[in-house]
Design an enzyme around this catalytic site. Structure first.
Site, PDB file in Angstrom:
ATOM      1  CE  LYS A 135       2.858  57.276 -12.719  1.00 30.89           C
ATOM      2  NZ  LYS A 135       3.831  56.426 -13.116  1.00 30.89           N
TER       3      LYS A 135
ATOM      4  CB  SER B   4       2.570  53.174 -12.083  1.00 21.40           C
ATOM      5  OG  SER B   4       3.910  54.054 -12.302  1.00 21.40           O
TER       6      SER B   4
ATOM      7  CB  SER C 290       6.223  53.332 -14.589  1.00 21.77           C
ATOM      8  OG  SER C 290       6.072  52.441 -13.748  1.00 21.77           O
TER       9      SER C 290
END
Lengths: 529, 106
Positions: free
Chosen positions: A95, A171, A195
């Site tokens: 990420k 996210s 997330s």
């Protein structure tokens, strides 16, 4: 089955037995990326084209050359008889909230679009030292602020491989999408309100939020420092355990990374679950959300397919000897989102003050009269709406005249949420649970643009995951079926502090017990084209 | 919708946060902030025992699991050049920024 669709465990075994090599595995994944990815997220993109709507867009950047060198090094070690590492040759994505030396680390924000990190985050370096091959940086909500990945400044934002008109969640949406589509075998994400778990549920993969402090946050761009947790996303529970084994543990760079020894997550994975006590709580079988028109709270039962998946999982676990305890009260669950609105925003406002155009990142190119004007223009141009919203909220609720009413009260509510878990996990208490079994999300993946812009409704997507962040406890989300529209459903196991090994064992037991079910034969719609 | 944050307060917050906003951004942000305040205000009605302490962490950090204080030893870094490369404007190892605003004191 192609190499890129195998699990990490299978890939490592094949590489160690010389039945394949790391370079071939990498090429298989790169081939898959070529086929399904489309363009990577960028600052210059306009509205998505018809072609964009048919691709995943999981990544912001790829590191093909570095990945090839890493794969070649794994193959060299195998040939030389050296230990190639626990994750030898496994391609993984990261990420883009983690610093990786020499790569762009953007947090999906214009304000860091040009930032090249001078160091590598501890979880990433541990993966690389274990022989994993770093593919690139996945897209996310800007500064991890969101539950759909739509707020990224790098468009097009990621799409759900099961249905490309749906969000992958957020996210860590790019991370979850990359694993679901075969564009990575593992991914490193972060979980502040759900997330990792929520996008894992939306994309039909496994995701774990470790206990706070189990995995070092060094090198992770901070959102809310008391809530943020790095963690794994993988194809199955065993892969998740394998990745946890590698990334967990103390770190002198992070004073909140605990020194508690890391257990053998893999060794105990297939152990018996007989006698383990698993609770079901009515407070997790209803969902709360504010009416978009009136703002009043509406409460309603979970969608039938989701609650049925949880109950079915409970039955399967009971058949293997676990005890299911019904009607476990978790009365303070409903305050998770209001308390999160305050605590996370206060911490975010503090953490984002460093982005000022002075030392790194974006600086306004406009003429300015003084440094304060430079701050205003830089931050005004560099941040998107979601970071601005969080910063402003954080400043408001922590202001001296409101602090007692909002911030301090939220910290007490956080303590009450924690007490709910302490009570049910107390070995001398009434319930003596080893885990609480819940749904991961109140809905399956919602359509792109359906919720984005409504910051309250979006946050309520995390209502079943955020209590674990407040309490600091670990949570495992895993696929548990498909709804009537063919979208993945996730179930969640929550446990006491540092009980990851138990949660993984329970998750594995459920996974093996449901291995023959029809829904497990389905693959993401994107891959059947 | 019951509004809590008025325009004047909002403008003050924007100044403190060091933003410049367009009219559309300001309208969206103020509206969303007031929606969130309405949710947060629900907490005021929640009965809280006096014994409940503020907690800033979920888990309890005991000495057994907490790393000790790092030794106060200088560890030179070889990253200075990399870090300086990130600075938008620099000269001779210094970061260059516009003038600090001055206020004449009476």
């Amino acid at each position: 089955m192609e190499l890129c669709d195998l699990t990490a465990y299978e890939i490592v075994a094949l590489i160690r037995r010389n039945e394949t090599c790391a370079v071939d595995v990498l090429e298989s994944v790169l081939c898959r990326i070529e086929k399904v990815e489309g363009c990577h997220g960028s600052l210059e993109a306009g509205l998505p084209s018809p072609q964009d709507r048919l691709k995943v867009h999981a990544y912001i950047s790829l590191n093909k050359e570095k990945a090839r060198l890493q794969a070649e090094e794994v193959d060299r070690k195998i040939t030389a008889g050296e230990n190639p590492g626990l994750l030898a040759g496994v391609p993984f994505s990261v990420k883009d909230i983690f610093c990786v030396d020499g790569t762009l680390t953007t947090a999906a924000s214009r304000i860091l679009a040009n930032f090249v990190s001078p160091y590598t985050a501890t979880p990433v370096s541990r993966m690389e030292n274990a022989g994993a091959v770093m593919l690139g940086k996945t897209n996310l909500d800007e500064f991890v602020f969101g539950s759909s990945s739509e707020s990224s400044a790098f468009q097009p934002s990621p799409r759900n491989p099961w249905n490309l008109d749906r969000v992958p969640g957020g996210s860590s949406g790019g991370s979850a999408a990359s694993v679901a589509s075969g564009e990575a075998v593992l991914s490193l994400g972060t979980d502040t309100a759900g997330s990792i778990r929520q996008p894992a549920a939306f994309c039909g993969v496994v995701g774990m939020k470790p206990t706070y402090g189990r995995v070092s946050r060094y090198g992770m761009i901070a959102f809310a420092s008391s809530l943020d947790c790095p963690g794994p996303l993988g194809r199955d529970v065993r892969d998740t355990a394998l990745m946890m084994q590698v990334i967990s543990g103390a770190d002198p760079h992070d004073s909140t990374a605990v020194t508690k020894p890391v257990p053998d997550f893999l060794g105990g994975l297939d152990g018996s679950i007989r006698g383990l006590r698993i609770g079901l709580s009515p407070d997790y079988f209803q969902i709360t959300f504010p009416d978009p028109q009136s703002g009043e709270y509406i409460q309603q039962p979970l969608p039938g397919a989701i609650s049925e998946s949880v109950r079915h999982a409970a039955k399967l676990l009971a058949l293997q000897g676990a005890e299911i305890i019904e009607d476990v009260p978790m009365p303070n669950t409903r305050y998770g989102i209001p308390a999160f609105f305050v605590i996370s925003r206060v911490e975010a406002a503090s953490n984002l003050h460093r982005y000022d155009g002075v030392k790194f990142g974006y600086r306004t190119p406009q003429e300015v009269s003084d440094v304060r004007q430079m701050y205003k223009k830089t931050r005004g141009e560099g941040f998107g709406l979601q970071p601005k919203l969080r910063i402003l909220m954080g400043m408001y609720v922590s202001a001296a005249q409101y602090s007692a009413q909002y911030y301090q009260r939220s910290l007490k509510l956080r303590a009450m949420i924690r007490l709910d878990f302490d009570r049910i996990f107390d070995p001398a208490g009434k319930y003596r649970l080893d885990a609480l079994l819940t749904p991961t999300t109140p809905t399956t993946a919602f359509p792109i643009n359906a919720v984005y812009g409504d910051s309250v409704l979006m946050q309520y997507a995390d209502q079943l995951t955020v209590p674990a962040n407040h309490a600091g406890i670990p949570g495992l989300s895993q696929p548990a079926g498909l709804d009537q529209e063919g979208l993945p459903i996730g179930i969640q196991l929550l446990g006491p502090d540092f009980s990851e090994a138990t949660l993984l064992r329970l998750g594995r037991a459920y996974e093996m017990a449901s291995a023959g079910e029809d829904w497990r034969k389905s693959i993401p719609g994107l891959l059947s084209i | 919708m019951r509004e809590s944050i008025d325009k004047e307060t909002f403008i003050h917050l924007v100044d403190l946060a060091a933003f410049e906003l367009s009219t559309e951004e300001a309208d969206y942000l103020l509206r969303e902030m007031n929606k969130q305040i309405n949710i947060i205000k629900e907490m005021a009605a929640v009965p809280i025992d006096e014994e409940i302490l503020l907690t800033t962490h979920g888990i309890t950090y005991t000495p057994e699991i907490s790393p000790g204080i790092r030794p106060d030893e200088c560890q030179p870094s070889d990253k200075a050049a990399n870090i300086l490369q990130q600075v938008p404007q620099s000269r001779d190892g210094y970061m260059i920024v516009p003038e600090t605003p001055h206020t004449e004191l009476e």
